[in-house]
Design an enzyme around this catalytic site. Structure first.
Site, mmCIF file in Angstrom:
data_model
loop_
_atom_site.group_PDB
_atom_site.id
_atom_site.type_symbol
_atom_site.label_atom_id
_atom_site.label_comp_id
_atom_site.label_asym_id
_atom_site.label_seq_id
_atom_site.Cartn_x
_atom_site.Cartn_y
_atom_site.Cartn_z
ATOM 1 N N HIS A 18 0.837 -1.201 0.000
ATOM 2 C CA HIS A 18 0.000 0.000 0.000
ATOM 3 C C HIS A 18 0.878 1.260 0.000
ATOM 4 O O HIS A 18 1.611 1.496 0.946
ATOM 5 C CB HIS A 18 -0.902 -0.023 1.252
ATOM 6 C CG HIS A 18 -1.864 1.100 1.332
ATOM 7 N ND1 HIS A 18 -1.846 2.019 2.353
ATOM 8 C CD2 HIS A 18 -2.885 1.452 0.516
ATOM 9 C CE1 HIS A 18 -2.821 2.888 2.166
ATOM 10 N NE2 HIS A 18 -3.471 2.572 1.067
ATOM 11 N N HIS A 60 -0.209 11.079 -3.025
ATOM 12 C CA HIS A 60 -1.524 10.769 -2.460
ATOM 13 C C HIS A 60 -2.453 11.974 -2.372
ATOM 14 O O HIS A 60 -3.598 11.924 -2.833
ATOM 15 C CB HIS A 60 -1.362 10.146 -1.069
ATOM 16 C CG HIS A 60 -2.667 9.743 -0.445
ATOM 17 N ND1 HIS A 60 -3.457 10.614 0.280
ATOM 18 C CD2 HIS A 60 -3.352 8.562 -0.481
ATOM 19 C CE1 HIS A 60 -4.549 9.982 0.669
ATOM 20 N NE2 HIS A 60 -4.515 8.741 0.223
HETATM 21 O O1 G3P Z 1 -6.771 1.262 -2.418
HETATM 22 C C1 G3P Z 1 -7.219 1.467 -1.148
HETATM 23 C C2 G3P Z 1 -6.665 2.665 -0.422
HETATM 24 O O2 G3P Z 1 -5.442 3.053 -0.985
HETATM 25 C C3 G3P Z 1 -7.630 3.789 -0.382
HETATM 26 O O3 G3P Z 1 -7.336 4.832 0.475
HETATM 27 O O4 G3P Z 1 -6.450 7.006 1.157
HETATM 28 O O5 G3P Z 1 -5.012 5.000 1.334
HETATM 29 O O6 G3P Z 1 -5.529 6.002 -0.871
HETATM 30 P P1 G3P Z 1 -6.031 5.739 0.507
HETATM 31 MG MG MG Z 2 -4.618 4.681 -2.249
#
Ligand code: G3P
Ligand code: MG
Length: 254
Positions: A18, A60
């Protein structure tokens, strides 16, 4: 490397880094991607934004301040300006000077080693987000990544748009908080292959519905052994984590 379409049904679970390995390196940087690859992830999730000069960067937030010393919005900042920022120091001194990668740079690192999961953020104020979509697609097709990329979004309209134009692309709807619809109801509207939700949203009701309907489940963010057990019991397939090395170890012990 198998296409994503072949890979997903061939495994019981797969690990998604992630924002790279964002628990151990600054999110969405090449250092974070490298760490995730070293941990042996199957897929890397990256968030992307459009710059003022219409380049796609791995970043992000819509604003610069949280992960760099810059001010203002990405959409009003050029790629050159973005890349003059330090995207590592906020995380730790060790990563001082880490840059904001372009999507191309990230792909160059990932290609052939892991699948890519691009998260398409919802439209921002004053933005024609179709330009962002076009630029993302251009980059994916130019780099022959279309069979190896999962497009995820909270903005289901963007995914529906992609599927209408390119039905062969691989997509996953991310559950919008407080949306009570089941994965199958959402997938009927979009034609997506996957459904992603947070650990909190991963109920048996959603899980059973997805399995029954042939939609695979992704969950974020799985950072502890308890999280992993919770996700596996509910048959999640795509396990997104900020700590890929740790989760890989736990999975080996299962
Ligand atoms: O793909 C799931 C997740 O990345 C969504 O939330 O804010 O971490 O980009 P965020
Ligand atoms: Mg994300």
């Amino acid at each position: 490397m198998l296409s994503l379409r072949q890979f997903v049904p061939s495994v019981q679970q797969f690990v998604v880094g992630h924002r790279g390995s964002s628990g151990t390196a600054p999110e969405n940087t090449l250092a974070s991607i490298r760490k995730a690859l070293e941990a042996g992830v199957d897929m890397i999730e990256l968030d992307v934004q459009l710059t003022a000069d219409r380049e796609i960067v791995v970043f992000h937030d819509a604003v610069l301040g949280r992960t760099t010393q810059g001010k203002g919005r990405v959409q009003y900042t050029t790629l050159g300006e973005m890349q003059s920022l330090d995207a590592g120091s906020w995380f730790s001194e060790e990563y001082q000077g880490e840059v904001v990668p372009s999507l191309r740079q990230a792909i160059n690192l990932i290609r052939g080693k892991a699948y890519l999961n691009i998260e398409i953020k919802p439209p921002q104020q004053d933005e024609d987000y179709h330009i962002r979509l076009e630029k993302i697609l251009e980059c994916i097709f130019e780099n022959q990544m279309e069979q190896f990329t999962l497009f995820g979004s909270f903005h289901h309209g963007a995914l529906a748009h992609l599927k209408r134009r390119y039905p062969e692309l691989h997509t996953a709807a991310i559950n919008v908080p407080n949306d009570k619809r089941l994965p199958s109801e959402i997938a009927d509207e979009i034609g997506c292959e996957g459904f992603i939700c947070s650990l909190r949203e991963l109920t048996y009701k959603r899980s059973e519905d997805a399995l029954r309907s042939g939609i695979y489940l992704g969950v974020y963010t799985v950072n502890t052994e308890e999280d992993l057990t919770f996700a596996l019991i509910r048959k999640a397939k795509a396990i997104a984590t900020n700590y890929p090395a740790r989760i890989q170890e736990y999975l080996k012990q299962q």
